[in-house]
Design an enzyme around this catalytic site. Structure first.
Site, PDB file in Angstrom:
ATOM      1  CE  LYS A  30      38.067  40.984  46.017  1.00  0.00           C
ATOM      2  NZ  LYS A  30      36.856  40.927  45.178  1.00  0.00           N
TER       3      LYS A  30
ATOM      4  CE  LYS B  25      42.046  34.464  46.846  1.00  0.00           C
ATOM      5  NZ  LYS B  25      40.689  34.114  46.217  1.00  0.00           N
TER       6      LYS B  25
ATOM      7  CE  LYS C 236      39.920  36.021  38.268  1.00  0.00           C
ATOM      8  NZ  LYS C 236      38.924  36.160  37.883  1.00  0.00           N
TER       9      LYS C 236
END
Ligand code: AMP
Ligand code: TRP
Length: 338
Positions: free
Chosen positions: A118, A201, A204
């Protein structure tokens, strides 16, 4: 050290940083619902404080938090059986997290793959909260003395860190205060992959909406996304080993098996030998049959935000009966004058 007997208690959380995906449902939520009827006390949480470790528009965060609560309820979380909360309404999570910021080491945090993914190349510009994220997650769990945490595969490393924090606290202060929590990572779909790329993966936050099934997608959208999902030219194998090296095929079979409450082997007994042209409509029908009652109920609940807020307020009051005494004891152990 002898381990005191802790009450069997489950805690898990999901971030309200976007809509719920099929990955959240199969990897986490469905298991949360089952565990309500097993021998545990269950606490489930919208982790809004984790969500703001990356930028969230305030109006979106508010809406996504209520929508996530609707998703929990529509999937079968029963407020009579489980404590359902929004993280920021139970301040002891953040208070214990501060103690854990002082227990955890910079090096432990720096090794977290979620942090590395991230923060990306520009870690200097990432928030301090994103770095400290796993200490807050450990606090979420340990402020309840939770013994079991159902999650998808991607959270395994964070749960190992939670165990390390509990052990270091117990060791440093010479107590047996925090349990060493067990992860619960089970089932055919602990890692649901993107429909566009079997090596990524389902998430969202993926910029491509076609990569995921959202729990709010209507029947046509679900069918279309499955029809367009990436595959390979071969027929499905009849044994699980035949899925090796075929990530997209494996992912669709895993989803089929999980939605049908089957193992992959059982699913392949039904669908092995079929071409994707035949299998995809079967999968789409199954997904629509299982998911559309949930999305219909979510839409209904979203018309009643006061009802959602009332459930969350009651959950917070119930939660604090557990968290306030545990925080007091932790402060006492650390030597804070109260
Ligand atoms: P998050 O949306 O990152 O807050 O994740 C909430 C829960 O859903 C965690 O237990 C995750 O491990 C699980 N989860 C998220 N995405 C997936 C996925 N693609 N496959 C399986 N589990 C997932
Ligand atoms: N980090 C988890 C995720 O992104 C969400 C989370 C926060 C969580 N606190 C938790 C999960 C405590 C389990 C237990 O998926």
């Amino acid at each position: 050290m002898t381990t005191p007997a802790f009450t069997p208690r489950v805690f898990s959380g999901i971030q309200p940083s976007g809509g719920l995906t099929l990955g959240n449902y199969l990897g986490a939520l469905r298991r949360f619902v089952q565990m309500q009827d097993e021998d545990y006390q269950t606490v489930y949480c919208m982790v809004d404080m984790h969500a703001i470790t990356v930028w969230q528009d305030p109006a979106d965060l508010r809406r996504n938090t209520r929508e996530l609560a609707a998703g929990f309820l529509a999937s079968g979380i029963d407020p009579e059986k489980s404590i359902l909360i929004n993280q920021s309404q139970v301040p002891e999570h953040a208070q214990l997290a501060w103690i854990f910021n002082c227990v955890a080491r910079m090096g432990w945090m720096g090794r977290m793959t979620q942090w590395k993914d991230k923060a990306g190349k520009n870690a200097e510009a990432a928030s301090l909260g994103l770095f400290a994220y796993p200490a807050l997650m450990a606090a979420d769990i340990l402020i309840y003395h939770a013994t079991h945490v159902p999650v998808g595969e991607d959270q395994k490393q964070h749960l190992e860190l939670t165990r390390d924090i509990a052990m270091k606290f117990n060791h440093d202060y010479k107590v047996d205060f925090f349990p060493v929590t067990e992860p619960v990572i089970e089932g055919a779909a602990t890692r649901v992959m993107s429909l566009r790329d079997g090596s990524k993966k389902m998430s969202k936050s993926d910029p491509s909406d076609a990569s995921r099934i959202n729990m709010t997608d209507d029947a046509d959208t679900i069918a279309k996304k499955i029809r367009k999902a990436k595959t390979d030219p071969d027929a499905l194998p009849s044994e699980a080993a035949g899925l090796d090296g075929r990530p997209e095929a494996r992912n669709l079979v895993n989803i089929y098996a999980a939605l049908n409450d089957q193992s992959v082997e059982e699913a392949l007994r039904d669908v092995g030998g079929r071409q994707f042209g035949e299998f995809k409509p079967m999968l789409a029908d199954l997904a629509v049959a299982k998911l559309s009652p949930i999305s219909t109920e979510m839409a209904r609940l979203m018309q009643e935000p006061e009802e959602i807020d009332r459930i969350l307020a009651r959950g917070a009051a119930q939660a604090r009966e557990i968290t306030v005494p545990i925080l007091e004891q932790a402060y006492e152990i650390v030597g804070m004058v109260r």
